[in-house]
Write a protein that holds these residues in place. Structure first.
Motif, short mmCIF file in Angstrom:
data_model
loop_
_atom_site.label_atom_id
_atom_site.label_comp_id
_atom_site.label_asym_id
_atom_site.label_seq_id
_atom_site.Cartn_x
_atom_site.Cartn_y
_atom_site.Cartn_z
N ASP A 88 0.85 -1.20 0.00
CA ASP A 88 0.00 0.00 0.00
C ASP A 88 0.88 1.25 0.00
O ASP A 88 1.45 1.63 1.03
CB ASP A 88 -0.92 -0.01 1.22
CG ASP A 88 -2.02 1.03 1.12
OD1 ASP A 88 -1.97 1.85 0.20
OD2 ASP A 88 -2.94 1.00 1.96
N LEU A 89 0.98 1.87 -1.16
CA LEU A 89 1.81 3.07 -1.32
C LEU A 89 0.99 4.35 -1.32
O LEU A 89 1.53 5.42 -1.61
CB LEU A 89 2.60 2.98 -2.63
CG LEU A 89 3.57 1.81 -2.75
CD1 LEU A 89 4.20 1.79 -4.14
CD2 LEU A 89 4.66 1.90 -1.68
N HIS A 90 -0.29 4.23 -1.01
CA HIS A 90 -1.11 5.44 -1.00
C HIS A 90 -2.14 5.34 0.11
O HIS A 90 -3.27 4.92 -0.08
CB HIS A 90 -1.81 5.63 -2.34
CG HIS A 90 -2.61 6.92 -2.39
ND1 HIS A 90 -2.01 8.14 -2.29
CD2 HIS A 90 -3.94 7.14 -2.51
CE1 HIS A 90 -2.94 9.08 -2.35
NE2 HIS A 90 -4.12 8.50 -2.48
N CYS A 91 -1.70 5.73 1.30
CA CYS A 91 -2.62 5.73 2.45
C CYS A 91 -2.31 6.96 3.30
O CYS A 91 -1.74 6.84 4.39
CB CYS A 91 -2.49 4.44 3.25
SG CYS A 91 -0.80 3.91 3.57
N PRO A 92 -2.66 8.16 2.80
CA PRO A 92 -2.32 9.40 3.52
C PRO A 92 -2.89 9.47 4.92
O PRO A 92 -2.35 10.19 5.77
CB PRO A 92 -2.94 10.49 2.62
CG PRO A 92 -3.09 9.87 1.27
CD PRO A 92 -3.35 8.43 1.51
N ALA A 93 -3.98 8.75 5.19
CA ALA A 93 -4.59 8.80 6.52
C ALA A 93 -3.99 7.77 7.48
O ALA A 93 -4.41 7.69 8.63
CB ALA A 93 -6.10 8.58 6.41
N LEU A 94 -3.02 7.00 7.01
CA LEU A 94 -2.39 5.97 7.86
C LEU A 94 -0.90 6.26 7.98
O LEU A 94 -0.09 5.74 7.23
CB LEU A 94 -2.62 4.58 7.27
CG LEU A 94 -4.05 4.05 7.32
CD1 LEU A 94 -4.18 2.81 6.46
CD2 LEU A 94 -4.45 3.74 8.76
N SER A 95 -0.55 7.10 8.92
CA SER A 95 0.86 7.48 9.05
C SER A 95 1.72 6.29 9.44
O SER A 95 2.87 6.16 8.98
CB SER A 95 1.00 8.59 10.10
OG SER A 95 0.31 8.26 11.28
N LEU A 96 1.22 5.39 10.28
CA LEU A 96 2.04 4.28 10.79
C LEU A 96 1.78 2.96 10.06
O LEU A 96 2.51 2.00 10.28
CB LEU A 96 1.76 4.07 12.28
CG LEU A 96 1.89 5.29 13.18
CD1 LEU A 96 1.65 4.90 14.63
CD2 LEU A 96 3.26 5.94 13.03
N GLY A 97 0.75 2.90 9.24
CA GLY A 97 0.40 1.66 8.57
C GLY A 97 -0.84 1.03 9.17
O GLY A 97 -1.38 1.48 10.20
#
Length: 488
Positions: free
Chosen positions: A84-93
């Motif tokens: 997942d290279l595009h998850c701006p709302a998930l800073s930590l994963g």
């Protein structure tokens, strides 16, 4: 004909590299996904098309059914794994164990209470968060999203300055509420409504697509390939763009303005980096007109840029208001405005509250996010892995004629597709979508953005590894090669 097409698609700099694709295996992952036992894909797709907002639907795209996530990985309903290279709302994963544990503990303790009462998680989080800011930014106000936080920041700006006019940039994105849409500078997000009263969009200082700028302008490993007359010590493009900002204020605004709302790096606009010094000089220009300087750090904050915790720190300025959202609570709904006590006092001019803003669940989660960023040294990881990733993307730019530009800082990166490097004409949306679908087939998830939809936006979790970055570059390269092969 095929030869002519390949000449267009490949850069003469690296065309000989075409046959030399080195296989890179998808990195291992210790998590084993559960078997999906939910609603069928077809039934879910039917409900999505008929009963869920049509704004979620994209023509000619079959949406993934994401079943499970773990850190930088997600699985679909058939068990296929993606980086997942595009998850701006998930800073930590996805499902970071420490954050998950903290949220779970809070769920068993206290979910919600009105803001007229106190709970320790809000006060603990305020203390941790404000320690990341320079004085006099010492007051935090909580909301449920970045868009809500932008609305509040604009309200406070107008109340404190006693002026209505707000300046933003063309190509900017600040949210999807009626107020934040007025501040947004891309027509594809705007409805046919009078949303722009009191807003002015200044020329976007883009070293790649703008009127000025080029190979010496960005604070980045990757520069625009077009030449410019800037030197290492002075960016002439910055002066030109600030002159345009001042001209806008002189011709379209009253003597005093409310303020300037700006992203340190434009996110939805395609990860556009401004010329060096633009933030500092625009700050000075706005202050001369009595305006406030408002930084939208929804996508750039919390260390993801690598070299600084906040984007505004890169040019040594101290804004009046800072807006946060996105990854602030690792996917839990939350937004925050941080400002000075003087500006925050405007909230006492009327009764103001937010039902869920700063809830025990949100604050416990956000507090754990700050702890993990520090404990796992994730800001430094963004700098190190981001450099590896960016260098890999630069190789793609040098190899392929259709990759016109590569840019970004830390783990906020992008590559822009064009018909050819000379004209910089954006690659057609259908062509970009085809490459986008191929990236999924090759095991990575990227975002799209930019005014023309021709940019791949890359904003992975801060836990991304160098091995992940190398695999991502391989998958992107393979996707571009497959796209080219189809056109022979």
């Amino acid at each position: 004909m095929a030869t002519a097409l390949l000449t267009k698609l490949f850069s003469p700099l690296r065309r000989s590299a075409f046959p030399q694709a080195r296989y890179v295996r998808m990195p291992a992952c210790s998590t084993r996904p559960h078997t999906y036992e939910g609603m069928s894909y077809d039934r879910m797709l039917e409900i999505r098309k008929c009963n869920v907002t049509p704004g979620y639907n994209r023509p000619n795209e079959a949406p993934l059914l994401i079943h499970q996530g773990s850190m930088q990985w997600v699985w679909d309903h058939v068990g296929r794994r993606y980086l997942d290279l595009h998850c701006p709302a998930l800073s930590l994963g996805h499902c970071h164990p420490k954050v998950t544990k903290r949220l779970s503990e809070q769920v068993d303790s206290l979910w919600h209470t009105t803001n007229i009462y106190m709970h320790h998680h809000l006060h603990e989080y305020v203390t941790k968060l404000l320690a990341k800011f320079p004085p006099p930014l010492k007051v935090a106000i909580f909301t449920n999203s970045g868009s809500e936080a932008i609305d509040l920041a604009i309200l406070m700006t107008r109340l404190h300055s006693k002026a209505h006019d707000i300046i933003t940039l063309r190509n900017s994105y600040h949210g999807s509420s009626p107020v934040s849409l007025g501040a947004t500078g891309m027509s594809k997000y705007l409805y046919q409504l009078p949303l722009k009263m009191g807003y002015h969009q200044a020329m976007n200082p883009d070293p790649y697509r703008g009127v000025w700028g080029g190979s010496n302008c960005r604070d980045s490993l990757s520069q625009s390939l077009r030449s410019c007359d800037c030197s290492n010590g002075e960016c002439k493009a910055t002066s030109h763009y600030v002159n345009e900002l001042e001209d806008l204020m002189n011709t379209s605004c009253p003597p005093q303005i409310g303020g300037l709302l700006i992203e340190p790096i434009q996110g939805m606009g395609g990860v556009v980096q401004f010329p060096r010094g633009f933030l500092q000089k625009s700050f000075e220009a706005v202050k001369k007109r009595g305006g406030l300087f408002v930084m939208d750090e929804v996508q750039t904050g919390f260390g993801c840029l690598g070299d600084r915790f906040w984007g505004f720190e890169r040019e040594g300025i101290s804004p009046d208001i800072v807006v946060m959202g996105g990854g602030i609570a690792n996917g839990y709904p939350m937004g925050t405005v941080v400002t000075t006590p003087e500006i925050a006092a405007t909230m006492t001019l009327a009764l103001h509250f937010n039902t869920y803003g700063g809830s025990p669940l949100a604050c416990a989660t956000a507090s754990a996010v700050l702890d993990v960023i520090d404990e796992e040294n994730l800001q430094a990881n963004c700098a190190k892995v981001g450099d590896v990733f960016l260098k890999g993307l630069m190789e793609l730019r040098d190899e392929f004629e259709i990759v016109g530009d590569v840019r970004g800082k830390g783990l906020m990166l992008a590559l822009e597709f064009v018909e050819n490097k000379a004209t910089r004409k954006p690659l057609a949306a259908a062509e970009v979508n085809e490459i986008f679908e191929l990236t999924r087939e090759n095991g990575i998830l990227v975002g799209k953005g930019g005014l023309y939809g021709s940019v791949f936006r890359i904003k992975p979790p801060m836990c991304l590894t160098e091995e992940d970055a190398k695999f991502a570059v391989f998958a992107l390269r393979n996707s571009i090669l497959q796209y080219i092969e189809r056109r022979k």
